[in-house]
Write a protein that holds these residues in place. Structure first.
Motif, PDB file in Angstrom:
ATOM      1  N   GLU A 116       0.810  -1.212   0.000  1.00 41.78           N
ATOM      2  CA  GLU A 116       0.000   0.000   0.000  1.00 41.78           C
ATOM      3  C   GLU A 116       0.849   1.270   0.000  1.00 41.78           C
ATOM      4  O   GLU A 116       0.544   2.246  -0.698  1.00 41.78           O
ATOM      5  CB  GLU A 116      -0.922  -0.007   1.224  1.00 41.78           C
ATOM      6  N   ASN A 311      -4.310  -6.773  -3.762  1.00 41.82           N
ATOM      7  CA  ASN A 311      -4.329  -5.331  -3.480  1.00 41.82           C
ATOM      8  C   ASN A 311      -5.187  -4.583  -4.490  1.00 41.82           C
ATOM      9  O   ASN A 311      -5.959  -3.678  -4.134  1.00 41.82           O
ATOM     10  CB  ASN A 311      -2.901  -4.787  -3.487  1.00 41.82           C
ATOM     11  N   PRO A 315     -11.044  -2.717  -2.037  1.00 43.15           N
ATOM     12  CA  PRO A 315     -11.370  -1.295  -1.901  1.00 43.15           C
ATOM     13  C   PRO A 315     -10.236  -0.555  -1.204  1.00 43.15           C
ATOM     14  O   PRO A 315      -9.448  -1.161  -0.467  1.00 43.15           O
ATOM     15  CB  PRO A 315     -12.636  -1.299  -1.028  1.00 43.15           C
ATOM     16  N   ARG A 316     -10.188   0.747  -1.395  1.00 40.05           N
ATOM     17  CA  ARG A 316      -9.051   1.545  -0.927  1.00 40.05           C
ATOM     18  C   ARG A 316      -8.761   1.377   0.564  1.00 40.05           C
ATOM     19  O   ARG A 316      -7.604   1.246   0.965  1.00 40.05           O
ATOM     20  CB  ARG A 316      -9.308   3.034  -1.214  1.00 40.05           C
ATOM     21  N   ASP A 317      -9.786   1.390   1.398  1.00 37.64           N
ATOM     22  CA  ASP A 317      -9.582   1.370   2.842  1.00 37.64           C
ATOM     23  C   ASP A 317      -9.753  -0.017   3.448  1.00 37.64           C
ATOM     24  O   ASP A 317      -9.958  -0.155   4.653  1.00 37.64           O
ATOM     25  CB  ASP A 317     -10.535   2.357   3.524  1.00 37.64           C
ATOM     26  N   LYS A 319      -7.456  -2.577   2.334  1.00 38.23           N
ATOM     27  CA  LYS A 319      -6.314  -3.274   1.747  1.00 38.23           C
ATOM     28  C   LYS A 319      -5.753  -4.327   2.696  1.00 38.23           C
ATOM     29  O   LYS A 319      -5.515  -5.471   2.304  1.00 38.23           O
ATOM     30  CB  LYS A 319      -5.215  -2.266   1.383  1.00 38.23           C
ATOM     31  N   THR A 388       2.186   9.460  -7.567  1.00 31.38           N
ATOM     32  CA  THR A 388       1.731   9.086  -6.230  1.00 31.38           C
ATOM     33  C   THR A 388       2.733   9.491  -5.188  1.00 31.38           C
ATOM     34  O   THR A 388       2.393  10.001  -4.112  1.00 31.38           O
ATOM     35  CB  THR A 388       1.504   7.563  -6.167  1.00 31.38           C
TER      36      THR A 388
END
Length: 390
Positions: A116, A311, A315-317, A319, A388
């Protein structure tokens, strides 16, 4: 951050390599048969199924992941001594359960952090995970000779030393920022993952693969023992595999971008299948040692790909929750692998076990080949990673 995570992987796998490859020989030395060994090893896997989703949810919700890792590494160092003082079946299986529960968070949480947060710190999972392979390669080749001379119970003392080092290392880790309000936590995060059919299908296939990998890891030493290969060479099997993993983990991101996540995954499983089938013929020990290179290729290709795919599916939250669900699925397969593997070794012999493992891997590979929309899963480009990180 890259250096700190790399060092954590190094000592994590120095610890794992110091005792895990020799567990079945340790238990055999204590007088347990194949079925009992399978139950003891399976008890640890069952505990992992319960513990990993719990710790994944805690980690996704926690303000500071370091606390959980400190508790895990410190208590693991203490719990490992339970193996040394356990002589009969009940104390041994209780020790396996307690140790597995306490030791569970370390690997899966660090995997989740590496996948992440890696792009923001300028590294990929494979680039830090290779240090684990280096540690594993270093310790197993030495340990095989040492334990064969002084006894396999000393493996747990070695593990405890490395666990204490990991505990101390955590004090140098920074506190990573987390979202102020998570979108998917607890039941909602797990529910979103369970509603993703592709994710569930992927978990089922990886369970098939994980069960066979567990059989290999647990019963390769017994394979050597029962087929009268030199037992002090057991460590070399794991060392050869780990040495091959090191450059492949380093190159994994480039290889994945060149050939794709699922093609790399399929190459890894095919390498596993070839290795197991060759071992089913019980060839000379030189051939056995040589095909361990396939195990290193398989592990690096398979796990570099599967961690990234999980991964990408999550969903994003959620992981870490997804990674721990994946690990828990592997734990369920590990129970079946350990118990069934022990029974097969007792009643059919180790050669039949490896023949069966090769067939299972082939079935799993076919399912990966027909996996829906497999071309949609890919790593971000280098420019995306830079953005990023910025």
């Amino acid at each position: 951050m890259k250096l700190k995570i790399s060092m954590f992987y190094l000592f994590l796998y120095l610890g794992m390599g110091s005792f895990m490859p020799f567990m079945s020989l340790f238990l055999s030395e204590r007088g347990f048969d194949g079925a009992s060994i399978g139950l003891i090893l399976g008890a640890g896997s069952l505990t992992g199924i319960i513990a990993q989703p719990v710790f994944g949810l805690i980690n996704d919700a926690a303000k500071d992941y370091r606390t959980l890792l400190k508790v895990s590494t410190f208590l693991s160092a203490i719990a490992a001594f339970g193996y040394i003082f356990s002589e009969s079946f009940i104390p041994m299986i209780i020790t396996a359960i307690v140790f597995s529960f306490i030791n569970t968070p370390a690997g899966t949480i660090v995997d989740a952090i590496a996948v992440e947060k890696g792009p923001s710190f300028g590294f990929t999972y494979g680039q830090v995970r290779l240090w684990g392979a280096l540690g594993f390669a270093f310790v197993t080749v030495i340990a095989g000779y040492v334990y064969n001379s002084i006894g396999y119970q000393y493996s747990f003392i070695a593990f405890s030393i490395f666990a204490v080092i990991m505990f101390l290392l955590m004090f140098s880790f920074p506190k990573l920022e987390r979202p102020k309000k998570a979108e998917l936590l607890g039941k909602e995060g797990v529910g979103a993952l369970f509603r993703n059919r592709n994710f569930i299908f992927f978990l089922v296939i990886t369970m098939v693969i994980s069960g066979t990998v567990t059989m290999n890891f647990s019963y390769l030493p017994i394979y050597f023992q029962k087929l009268n290969y030199p037992v002090d060479l057991v460590g070399w099997n794991f060392t050869i595999a780990a040495v091959v993993e090191i450059p492949l983990f380093w190159l994994s991101a480039k290889l994945i971008r060149r050939i794709g996540l699922f093609p790399m995954l399929i190459l890894g499983t095919l390498a596993y299948a070839i290795k197991y089938i060759v071992m089913g013929f019980a060839p000379p020990v030189g051939v056995i040692l040589s095909v361990q290179a396939l195990d290193g290729l398989a592990f690096a290709f398979y796990f570099s790909s599967v961690i990234e795919i999980v991964n990408l599916m999550a969903p994003r939250d959620a992981k870490a929750t997804a990674q721990t669900m994946f690990a828990a699925a592997g734990g369920l397969a590990g129970i079946a692998g350990n118990v069934i593997g022990g029974l097969i070794v007792d009643y059919q012999g180790p050669q039949f076990l490896f023949w069966m493992m090769g067939c299972i891997i082939c079935v799993g590979t076919l399912f990966f080949i027909v996996f829906p929309k497999k071309g949609s899963y890919h790593l971000p480009t280098s420019s995306q990673e830079s953005a990023t990180g910025a």
